[in-house]
Design a protein around this motif. Structure first.
Motif, PDB file in Angstrom:
ATOM      1  N   GLY A  32       5.896   4.008  -9.393  1.00 54.27           N
ATOM      2  CA  GLY A  32       5.374   5.010 -10.328  1.00 54.27           C
ATOM      3  C   GLY A  32       6.068   4.969 -11.670  1.00 54.27           C
ATOM      4  N   ILE A  33       7.400   4.817 -11.663  1.00 59.09           N
ATOM      5  CA  ILE A  33       8.158   4.746 -12.919  1.00 59.09           C
ATOM      6  C   ILE A  33       7.709   3.543 -13.753  1.00 59.09           C
ATOM      7  N   ILE A  34       7.640   2.378 -13.117  1.00 55.35           N
ATOM      8  CA  ILE A  34       7.287   1.153 -13.836  1.00 55.35           C
ATOM      9  C   ILE A  34       5.876   1.238 -14.426  1.00 55.35           C
ATOM     10  N   LEU A  35       4.903   1.602 -13.595  1.00 55.19           N
ATOM     11  CA  LEU A  35       3.512   1.617 -14.054  1.00 55.19           C
ATOM     12  C   LEU A  35       3.273   2.706 -15.096  1.00 55.19           C
ATOM     13  N   ASN A  36       3.856   3.888 -14.903  1.00 55.13           N
ATOM     14  CA  ASN A  36       3.634   4.976 -15.864  1.00 55.13           C
ATOM     15  C   ASN A  36       4.289   4.699 -17.218  1.00 55.13           C
ATOM     16  N   LEU A  37       5.456   4.049 -17.230  1.00 53.14           N
ATOM     17  CA  LEU A  37       6.071   3.682 -18.505  1.00 53.14           C
ATOM     18  C   LEU A  37       5.228   2.641 -19.238  1.00 53.14           C
ATOM     19  N   CYS A  38       4.690   1.690 -18.475  1.00 57.93           N
ATOM     20  CA  CYS A  38       3.803   0.696 -19.093  1.00 57.93           C
ATOM     21  C   CYS A  38       2.559   1.358 -19.680  1.00 57.93           C
TER      22      CYS A  38
ATOM     23  N   ASN B 241       1.225  10.366 -19.212  1.00 58.58           N
ATOM     24  CA  ASN B 241       1.798   9.285 -18.410  1.00 58.58           C
ATOM     25  C   ASN B 241       3.322   9.280 -18.473  1.00 58.58           C
ATOM     26  N   LEU B 242       3.875   9.681 -19.623  1.00 55.63           N
ATOM     27  CA  LEU B 242       5.329   9.780 -19.720  1.00 55.63           C
ATOM     28  C   LEU B 242       5.841  10.863 -18.779  1.00 55.63           C
ATOM     29  N   SER B 243       5.115  11.977 -18.701  1.00 54.43           N
ATOM     30  CA  SER B 243       5.506  13.037 -17.768  1.00 54.43           C
ATOM     31  C   SER B 243       5.376  12.541 -16.322  1.00 54.43           C
ATOM     32  N   ASP B 244       4.376  11.692 -16.077  1.00 54.92           N
ATOM     33  CA  ASP B 244       4.223  11.119 -14.745  1.00 54.92           C
ATOM     34  C   ASP B 244       5.410  10.235 -14.396  1.00 54.92           C
ATOM     35  N   ALA B 245       5.921   9.489 -15.390  1.00 59.15           N
ATOM     36  CA  ALA B 245       7.105   8.662 -15.152  1.00 59.15           C
ATOM     37  C   ALA B 245       8.301   9.545 -14.795  1.00 59.15           C
ATOM     38  N   GLY B 246       8.426  10.676 -15.535  1.00 56.82           N
ATOM     39  CA  GLY B 246       9.488  11.629 -15.198  1.00 56.82           C
ATOM     40  C   GLY B 246       9.317  12.193 -13.801  1.00 56.82           C
TER      41      GLY B 246
ATOM     42  N   SER C 279       7.940  10.639 -11.321  1.00 57.60           N
ATOM     43  CA  SER C 279       8.316   9.582 -10.377  1.00 57.60           C
ATOM     44  C   SER C 279       9.828   9.505 -10.216  1.00 57.60           C
ATOM     45  N   VAL C 280      10.552   9.765 -11.314  1.00 56.28           N
ATOM     46  CA  VAL C 280      12.022   9.806 -11.237  1.00 56.28           C
ATOM     47  C   VAL C 280      12.460  10.950 -10.323  1.00 56.28           C
ATOM     48  N   VAL C 281      11.828  12.103 -10.505  1.00 57.31           N
ATOM     49  CA  VAL C 281      12.151  13.256  -9.664  1.00 57.31           C
ATOM     50  C   VAL C 281      11.838  12.955  -8.200  1.00 57.31           C
ATOM     51  N   THR C 282      10.709  12.296  -7.946  1.00 54.55           N
ATOM     52  CA  THR C 282      10.349  11.909  -6.579  1.00 54.55           C
ATOM     53  C   THR C 282      11.420  11.008  -5.980  1.00 54.55           C
ATOM     54  N   PHE C 283      11.840  10.014  -6.742  1.00 58.34           N
ATOM     55  CA  PHE C 283      12.865   9.069  -6.287  1.00 58.34           C
ATOM     56  C   PHE C 283      14.164   9.804  -5.944  1.00 58.34           C
ATOM     57  N   ILE C 284      14.610  10.672  -6.850  1.00 59.66           N
ATOM     58  CA  ILE C 284      15.861  11.407  -6.631  1.00 59.66           C
ATOM     59  C   ILE C 284      15.720  12.365  -5.449  1.00 59.66           C
ATOM     60  N   GLY C 285      14.551  13.025  -5.362  1.00 63.76           N
ATOM     61  CA  GLY C 285      14.330  13.984  -4.277  1.00 63.76           C
ATOM     62  C   GLY C 285      14.437  13.348  -2.905  1.00 63.76           C
ATOM     63  N   PHE C 286      13.813  12.181  -2.731  1.00 61.32           N
ATOM     64  CA  PHE C 286      13.886  11.490  -1.447  1.00 61.32           C
ATOM     65  C   PHE C 286      15.310  10.999  -1.173  1.00 61.32           C
ATOM     66  N   LYS C 287      16.029  10.586  -2.215  1.00 59.54           N
ATOM     67  CA  LYS C 287      17.421  10.157  -2.049  1.00 59.54           C
ATOM     68  C   LYS C 287      18.289  11.309  -1.557  1.00 59.54           C
TER      69      LYS C 287
END
Length: 391
Positions: A33-39, A63-68, A70-78
């Protein structure tokens, strides 16, 4: 492709109740999500600048908010993967739900900012909004990418039963619709010279706000406490009743501390003819079976019942049938009869949340129904709400 990614990056991908596997799913979704949304953000921002379109730029920042997100999703699962500690004895599994709540806040903030900018554009329009074939191609490509991301997150959310990934899939679907609206606006402006850029910017912002509200609702719900899944309830019931000595099950409650981290408590009915040691062995064995099967902590309360007293069982059935005349959803358990000059009937009456009758009124109606069987019966009724997970 989704199946290939799953097999490539996630070991034991079918063991979805394993917190390690769930974390791997969340990490994969977050990174992609981070990669695709930043692109998409960079490409749409360029397209918006070329076409001088506020709606395209608004879509880019979405899309920038979507990248953010995705970061939250990544951190949340971690964070959800962290083991239990002194401050959090039941683990950190609910961080996954908190991550979903964080995503919704980010989406709402971006939506409010964009709707303000779009309204300003309506009152001060740019008459030189241009049309670029490159911009059009970028936007069409972004719709295709977001459609894939929608399917990707939807499949993963169903696979691991994740509200966070379900919200991400809904966000991607909304982006498909929003970008399609932006494309429509550019074409209309080019063909007929009608500048509706600001209005379409408002439409995109409203889509973002709609997604944020839905994501927030879905994230808050498990934090407040949802009823257990019906399939899980049936599976727990079947597992417990597989023990031949257990006659019935009721008062099942599942305390959710994140997928794969829960506490199961229930009441199990056993014959009162069993010795205390025999009954304890049955309960202990069943608790361990539940813990192994559902990766949970299990606590079972023993309810002895007169399983061989046919007169007692017949009385219980008559009382249950009478109370169902008040409401078909009523059920009773922990039924006891203390015989004497006036026989005391002591039991718990489970009432669904949908029932609009007050507890006092129910108790009065139930007493009348029971006394219609025999005036010498003295009912002592404990009224409780029927959880969706009760059996």
């Amino acid at each position: 492709m989704i199946h290939t990614l799953t097999r490539l990056f996630i070991k034991n991908s079918d063991d979805i109740t394993n917190p390690e596997v769930r974390t791997a799913y969340g990490n994969m979704s977050g990174v992609i999500g981070i990669i695709l949304n930043l692109c998409l953000f960079l490409s749409k921002l360029i397209a918006g600048i070329i076409s001088s379109s506020v709606s395209v730029i608004a879509d880019a920042f979405n899309n920038l908010s979507d990248a953010g997100s995705s970061v939250v999703t990544f951190i949340g699962f971690k964070l959800a993967r962290k083991p239990a500690d002194r401050e959090h004895p039941f683990g950190h599994g609910r961080y996954e739900y908190v991550a979903g709540l964080g995503i919704s806040v980010v989406i709402l903030l971006v939506g409010f900012e964009l709707i303000i900018n779009s309204v300003q554009k309506i009152f001060t329009p740019n008459v030189d909004t241009g049309f670029s074939v490159i911009s059009l191609i970028i936007l069409i490509a972004s719709v295709c990418v977001k459609a894939w991301m929608y399917l990707f997150n939807k499949i993963l959310s169903k696979k691991i039963n994740s509200n966070t990934l379900r919200a991400a899939s809904l966000d991607s679907l909304t982006d498909c619709i929003a970008t399609s609206v932006v494309i429509l606006g550019l074409v209309i402006s080019y063909l007929w010279g009608i500048n509706i850029d600001g209005y379409l910017g408002v439409a995109v912002a409203l889509f973002i706000l709609f997604t944020g509200v839905n994501t927030m609702r879905d994230s808050i719900s498990p934090l407040l406490g949802n009823p257990p899944d019906e399939d899980m309830v049936s599976e727990i019931r079947d597992t417990v009743l597989a023990e031949n000595e257990i006659i019935g099950v009721h008062d099942l409650i599942v305390h959710d501390y994140g997928i794969g981290r829960c506490i199961i408590s229930l009441h199990a009915e056993l014959s009162d003819k069993m010795s205390l040691i025999e009954a304890h062995d049955v309960i202990d064995r069943t608790e361990k079976l539940l813990e192994q099967k559902f990766r949970c902590m299990a606590t079972i309360h023993l309810d002895p019942i007169a399983a061989d007293d046919m007169e007692f069982l017949a009385l219980k059935n008559v009382v249950a049938d009478k109370l169902c005349e008040i409401d078909n959803a009523f059920s009773i358990h922990d039924f006891r009869a203390v015989r004497g000059e006036r026989t005391k009937l002591i039991f718990d009456l489970a009432v669904p949340y949908e029932c609009k009758i007050s507890d006092e009124k129910i108790r009065m109606l139930a007493t009348d129904k029971i006394k219609s069987i025999n005036q010498n019966y003295e009912p002592i009724i404990q009224i409780e709400k029927l959880y969706s997970g009760c059996l």
